[in-house]
Design an enzyme around this catalytic site. Structure first.
Site: not given
Ligand code: AMP
Length: 320
Positions: A57, A131, A170, A203, A214
């Site tokens: 994404k 999400r 990554r 990360r 996840r």
């Molecule tokens: P990402 O970089 O999009 O994979 O997001 C990293 C982490 O941020 C996720 O694993 C969640 O813990 C938190 N997070 C990001 N977006 C959301 C969301 N829309 N709702 C809840 N938690 C989120």
């Protein structure tokens, strides 16, 4: 005689945005690149890019933002920024993100809505939000109130085994959100960001154990959004049009019904998915302009401003 101002207005506007002020913006709302003119409101890209963690994404969003006049908002990047800056939200988010869990829906909407409200007439992409189905409903209700509904949802379809093998390779540049992968998109110098030369980091939630959680979380909470959006894509909605300043209340007109477009793009790498995504966005949103074209138009405008100003300066010099 009227004084000639130099540099002309368009040039001054560029100069006033320093690199520091651009960095200070809470997300990639880059005034250098955002169009000054208003696009046709019926053809504005408001895109949710949807997919498993690690599906690409962030990479694909970055390509769209680089190529077109689009702004992006990544909730993951925003949360990581809050965590790094030790804000109140950051302290609340730290443990939850590290464990691969989701933050509460209302907290997320608050973070996102305050940013989206500034982007009414812009093309934008949301990466990582919504999400959950309740987040999708909250977002729709919020956008409907503003008469700025989603126009496109893209579902990135990448097989689980591909994602799992990719994740250990990554690396990210935290301040910008730039993502590298040692196997197919390595940095020029190992361990360092291509653009700033700053060190890359892993990360904390990119280890196999948290990543598996996840992915489970994605199937339980996020994938039901596909059914939610396919129902929405079959139900055209009418939106209230805010009354025009000089319009009598009885003369209210109604805009044509709005229909959401939902598309799935499949592949095993972002390079494979990119041409499909690019073609989709281009055909569905012909009003989108490429950054290169915009910059060229601005360069021409500022050149003609400069020529005009020089002409005026010469004629005013001759008068005095
Ligand atoms: P990402 O970089 O999009 O994979 O997001 C990293 C982490 O941020 C996720 O694993 C969640 O813990 C938190 N997070 C990001 N977006 C959301 C969301 N829309 N709702 C809840 N938690 C989120």
């Amino acid at each position: 005689m009227q004084a000639v101002r130099w540099p002309p207005a368009t040039t001054r506007r560029y100069v006033s945005y320093s690199v520091a002020s651009r960095r200070a913006l809470p997300f990639s709302l880059n005034p250098f690149r955002a169009s000054q003119e208003r696009p046709d409101p019926g053809n504005i890209l408001r895109l949710v890019i949807f997919g498993k963690p690690g599906a690409g994404k962030g990479t694909l969003t970055a390509r769209l933002v680089k190529k077109y006049d689009i702004l992006s908002l990544s909730t993951g990047d925003l949360l990581r920024q809050h965590i790094a800056e030790r804000t109140e939200i950051g302290r609340q988010a730290e443990q939850i993100v590290a464990q691969g869990k989701l933050l509460p829906d209302d907290v997320m909407l608050e973070i996102v809505a305050s940013k989206l409200d500034h982007l009414r007439n812009k093309h934008w992409i949301l990466d990582g939000f919504p999400r959950t189905v309740p987040q999708g409903e909250l977002l729709d209700a919020h956008l409907k109130k503003q008469a700025t509904p989603l126009s496109l949802v893209v579902n990135l379809d990448v097989p689980d085994e591909v994602i799992l093998s990719r994740i250990s390779d990554r690396w990210v540049h935290l301040p910008s959100g730039r993502v590298y992968n040692l196997s197919y998109n390595p940095p020029k110098v190992e361990g360092f960001d291509d653009e700033t030369g700053e060190p890359l980091t892993k990360r904390p939630d990119d280890n196999p154990e948290v990543f598996a959680r996840r992915l489970t979380q994605f199937y339980a909470s996020t994938s039901p959004l596909i059914a939610y959006y396919s129902r929405a894509a079959q139900t055209p909605t009418r939106l209230p049009r805010p009354p025009h300043r000089h319009q009598h209340p009885h003369q209210l007109t109604f805009p044509p019904a709005h229909t959401l477009l939902l598309k799935t793009v499949s592949g095993t790498t972002s390079d494979e998915i990119w041409p499909q995504l690019d073609a989709l966005v281009r055909s569905a949103f012909p009003a989108l302009r490429e950054t290169a074209t915009l910059l060229e138009t601005r360069r021409r405008h500022s050149l003609s401003d400069a020529v005009c100003a020089a002409g005026l300066a010469a004629s005013s010099g001759g008068d005095s």
